[in-house]
Design an enzyme around this catalytic site. Structure first.
Site, PDB file in Angstrom:
ATOM      1  N   ASP A 180       1.961  20.845   5.259  1.00  0.00           N
ATOM      2  CA  ASP A 180       1.358  20.302   4.044  1.00  0.00           C
ATOM      3  C   ASP A 180       0.631  19.003   4.384  1.00  0.00           C
ATOM      4  O   ASP A 180       1.048  18.261   5.264  1.00  0.00           O
ATOM      5  CB  ASP A 180       2.433  19.942   2.995  1.00  0.00           C
ATOM      6  CG  ASP A 180       3.290  21.128   2.637  1.00  0.00           C
ATOM      7  OD1 ASP A 180       2.741  22.239   2.620  1.00  0.00           O
ATOM      8  OD2 ASP A 180       4.505  20.928   2.393  1.00  0.00           O
TER       9      ASP A 180
ATOM     10  N   ASP B  15       1.752   5.194  -2.087  1.00  0.00           N
ATOM     11  CA  ASP B  15       0.933   4.521  -3.100  1.00  0.00           C
ATOM     12  C   ASP B  15      -0.105   5.480  -3.685  1.00  0.00           C
ATOM     13  O   ASP B  15      -0.415   5.431  -4.872  1.00  0.00           O
ATOM     14  CB  ASP B  15       0.306   3.208  -2.591  1.00  0.00           C
ATOM     15  CG  ASP B  15      -0.313   3.315  -1.226  1.00  0.00           C
ATOM     16  OD1 ASP B  15      -0.351   4.428  -0.663  1.00  0.00           O
ATOM     17  OD2 ASP B  15      -0.777   2.281  -0.710  1.00  0.00           O
TER      18      ASP B  15
ATOM     19  N   GLU C   6      -5.224  -0.414  -9.706  1.00  0.00           N
ATOM     20  CA  GLU C   6      -5.537  -1.247  -8.552  1.00  0.00           C
ATOM     21  C   GLU C   6      -6.072  -0.396  -7.395  1.00  0.00           C
ATOM     22  O   GLU C   6      -6.809  -0.878  -6.547  1.00  0.00           O
ATOM     23  CB  GLU C   6      -4.287  -2.011  -8.116  1.00  0.00           C
ATOM     24  CG  GLU C   6      -4.606  -3.149  -7.189  1.00  0.00           C
ATOM     25  CD  GLU C   6      -3.400  -3.660  -6.448  1.00  0.00           C
ATOM     26  OE1 GLU C   6      -2.569  -4.320  -7.068  1.00  0.00           O
ATOM     27  OE2 GLU C   6      -3.307  -3.389  -5.232  1.00  0.00           O
ATOM     28  N   GLU C   7      -5.702   0.850  -7.370  1.00  0.00           N
ATOM     29  CA  GLU C   7      -6.096   1.745  -6.274  1.00  0.00           C
ATOM     30  C   GLU C   7      -7.491   2.346  -6.440  1.00  0.00           C
ATOM     31  O   GLU C   7      -7.983   2.992  -5.532  1.00  0.00           O
ATOM     32  CB  GLU C   7      -5.096   2.900  -6.162  1.00  0.00           C
ATOM     33  CG  GLU C   7      -3.704   2.482  -5.738  1.00  0.00           C
ATOM     34  CD  GLU C   7      -3.630   2.097  -4.264  1.00  0.00           C
ATOM     35  OE1 GLU C   7      -4.327   2.721  -3.451  1.00  0.00           O
ATOM     36  OE2 GLU C   7      -2.885   1.155  -3.941  1.00  0.00           O
TER      37      GLU C   7
ATOM     38  N   ASP D 226      -0.794  -1.179 -11.492  1.00  0.00           N
ATOM     39  CA  ASP D 226      -0.721  -1.218 -10.031  1.00  0.00           C
ATOM     40  C   ASP D 226       0.367  -0.207  -9.706  1.00  0.00           C
ATOM     41  O   ASP D 226       1.548  -0.442  -9.978  1.00  0.00           O
ATOM     42  CB  ASP D 226      -0.332  -2.634  -9.571  1.00  0.00           C
ATOM     43  CG  ASP D 226      -0.277  -2.741  -8.051  1.00  0.00           C
ATOM     44  OD1 ASP D 226      -0.392  -1.697  -7.376  1.00  0.00           O
ATOM     45  OD2 ASP D 226      -0.106  -3.864  -7.543  1.00  0.00           O
TER      46      ASP D 226
ATOM     47  N   LEU E  93       1.894   1.129  -6.998  1.00  0.00           N
ATOM     48  CA  LEU E  93       3.008   0.834  -6.085  1.00  0.00           C
ATOM     49  C   LEU E  93       2.726  -0.480  -5.379  1.00  0.00           C
ATOM     50  O   LEU E  93       2.154  -0.515  -4.288  1.00  0.00           O
ATOM     51  CB  LEU E  93       3.193   1.972  -5.081  1.00  0.00           C
ATOM     52  CG  LEU E  93       4.625   2.151  -4.566  1.00  0.00           C
ATOM     53  CD1 LEU E  93       5.609   2.403  -5.700  1.00  0.00           C
ATOM     54  CD2 LEU E  93       4.713   3.264  -3.565  1.00  0.00           C
ATOM     55  N   ASP E  94       3.111  -1.539  -6.036  1.00  0.00           N
ATOM     56  CA  ASP E  94       2.852  -2.863  -5.477  1.00  0.00           C
ATOM     57  C   ASP E  94       3.826  -3.157  -4.337  1.00  0.00           C
ATOM     58  O   ASP E  94       5.000  -2.820  -4.427  1.00  0.00           O
ATOM     59  CB  ASP E  94       2.996  -3.930  -6.568  1.00  0.00           C
ATOM     60  CG  ASP E  94       2.618  -5.275  -6.037  1.00  0.00           C
ATOM     61  OD1 ASP E  94       1.424  -5.504  -5.836  1.00  0.00           O
ATOM     62  OD2 ASP E  94       3.520  -6.083  -5.773  1.00  0.00           O
TER      63      ASP E  94
ATOM     64  N   GLU F 282      -1.687  -7.362 -11.911  1.00  0.00           N
ATOM     65  CA  GLU F 282      -0.496  -8.074 -11.434  1.00  0.00           C
ATOM     66  C   GLU F 282      -0.219  -9.324 -12.271  1.00  0.00           C
ATOM     67  O   GLU F 282       0.845  -9.429 -12.897  1.00  0.00           O
ATOM     68  CB  GLU F 282      -0.677  -8.442  -9.952  1.00  0.00           C
ATOM     69  CG  GLU F 282      -0.749  -7.201  -9.083  1.00  0.00           C
ATOM     70  CD  GLU F 282      -1.218  -7.428  -7.653  1.00  0.00           C
ATOM     71  OE1 GLU F 282      -0.812  -6.653  -6.779  1.00  0.00           O
ATOM     72  OE2 GLU F 282      -2.027  -8.341  -7.395  1.00  0.00           O
TER      73      GLU F 282
END
Ligand code: AHM
Ligand code: MG
Length: 337
Positions: free
Chosen positions: A65, A71, A94-95, A116, A118-119, A283
């Site tokens: 896979d 993130d 944020e990504e 955000d 996965l900060d 944030e």
């Protein structure tokens, strides 16, 4: 034995909504969808040590896979969980460089979500806590389609904000402007249960959190303030202890519960062009809303974070946040230089 009342996040959200006379249930649905996305992300984060989810985006795992970095996974999970509920008209992450539209096949709602996903994700391979941060606004444009202006807002316009910390347990903390409430995920039943009702941050702490490795690039005020915190003076509780995880949600969460100050000042190596690192919309503004609701304070050193009008989606700001007295003391040092 005293019987404790078990309150799930769903019940809490519904009860909070009942306090608002004309509430439609829309907002409750939105927060509920977010809590569900958080549970799924939590499950994946807990599996982070298992080799096949690690690695760079696009790598192939042992099953053949294509694997995703967490993130990227968290970003997609939130987008997919939130796009079909009919509560949102637009999102920004944020990504993603640009805003995220709601696909045509889904109904549009009146809320705007910024997050955000996965900060602190650079910490994940070392099993250090990471988090998701979110912020909700009401739509302000009136055209057929929501637009980037719906995302470029002032923190004071937020209707809700929160974060999830994936730590030794998973916690979701949120505010709708009626205090700050924290829920701990009970993995055995898959529910967030109210564990921290009406959180208040101590007015003064004994902890400061800053990346001291950047000391040479700080402004004079920050240099003097950190030197002050290290002085011995038991009457004012100094020296402070330094605690820096390097994961904003985790550093913020600890300071919210124990008291203290988190600082990410701008890089002043070129004094004419200070370079902050943290993002206003994903944030700083949501955490500022939470800290103020908990009785704390958030500023850039000279300006209240909640008052800053965003002009760009990925705008960056200096962030000084935490116990009220500590932030006020910092502001004095900052303004005297
Ligand atoms: P990220 O959004 O790319 O994860 O960066 C934000 C993180 C925060 O969680 C943390 O407070 C800060 O960056 C740490 O930065 P540094 O490594 O420069 O101290
Ligand atoms: Mg971040």
């Amino acid at each position: 034995m005293q019987k404790t009342k078990v309150v799930t996040i769903q019940r809490h959200i519904v009860e909070q909504e009942r306090l608002i006379p004309k509430a439609t249930g829309d907002f409750t649905g939105l927060l509920w969808d977010l809590a569900l996305a958080a549970k799924t992300i939590s499950r994946e984060v807990n599996k982070a040590g298992l080799a096949d989810i690690l690695g760079l985006t696009g790598e192939t795992n042992i099953h053949g896979d294509i694997v995703k970095k967490l993130d990227v996974y968290a970003n997609e999970k939130i987008c997919k969980s939130m796009e079909h509920g009919g509560h949102l008209c637009i999102m920004a992450s944020e990504e993603n460089e640009e805003v995220i539209s709601i696909p045509d096949e889904f109904p549009k709602g009146k809320y705007v979500l910024m997050f955000d996903p996965l900060d602190g994700s650079s910490n994940i391979d070392a099993n250090v806590s990471v988090g998701t941060i979110f912020s909700v606004y009401r739509r302000k444009t009136t055209g057929t389609e929501a637009a980037v202006e719906d995302c470029l807002r002032r923190g004071t316009e937020q209707v809700a904000a929160g974060y999830v910390v994936y730590g030794s347990s998973t916690m979701m903390v949120y505010t709708t402007g009626q205090g700050v409430h924290g829920f701990t995920l009970d993995p055995s039943i898959g529910e967030f249960l109210l564990s921290h009702e009406n959180i208040k941050i101590p007015s003064k702490g004994k902890i400061y959190s800053i990346n001291e490795g950047n000391a040479n690039s700080w402004d004079e005020g920050t240099k003097k303030y950190t030197a002050y915190l290290k002085e011995n003076d038991t009457s004012t509780g100094r020296p402070y202890a330094l605690r820096y995880i390097g994961s904003l949600v985790a550093d913020f969460h600890r300071n919210l519960l124990y008291g203290g100050i988190f600082l990410y000042p701008a890089d002043y190596r070129d004094p004419k062009k200070p370079k902050p690192k943290l993002r206003l919309l994903y944030e700083a503004a949501p955490l500022a809303f939470i800290v103020e609701q908990a009785g704390g304070r958030a500023s850039t050193g000279k300006e209240r974070i909640m008052d800053i009008q965003a002009t760009e989606l990925h705008q960056k700001v200096s962030l000084v946040i935490g116990s009220k007295e500590d932030v006020l003391t910092y502001e004095k040092f900052f303004s005297h230089t």
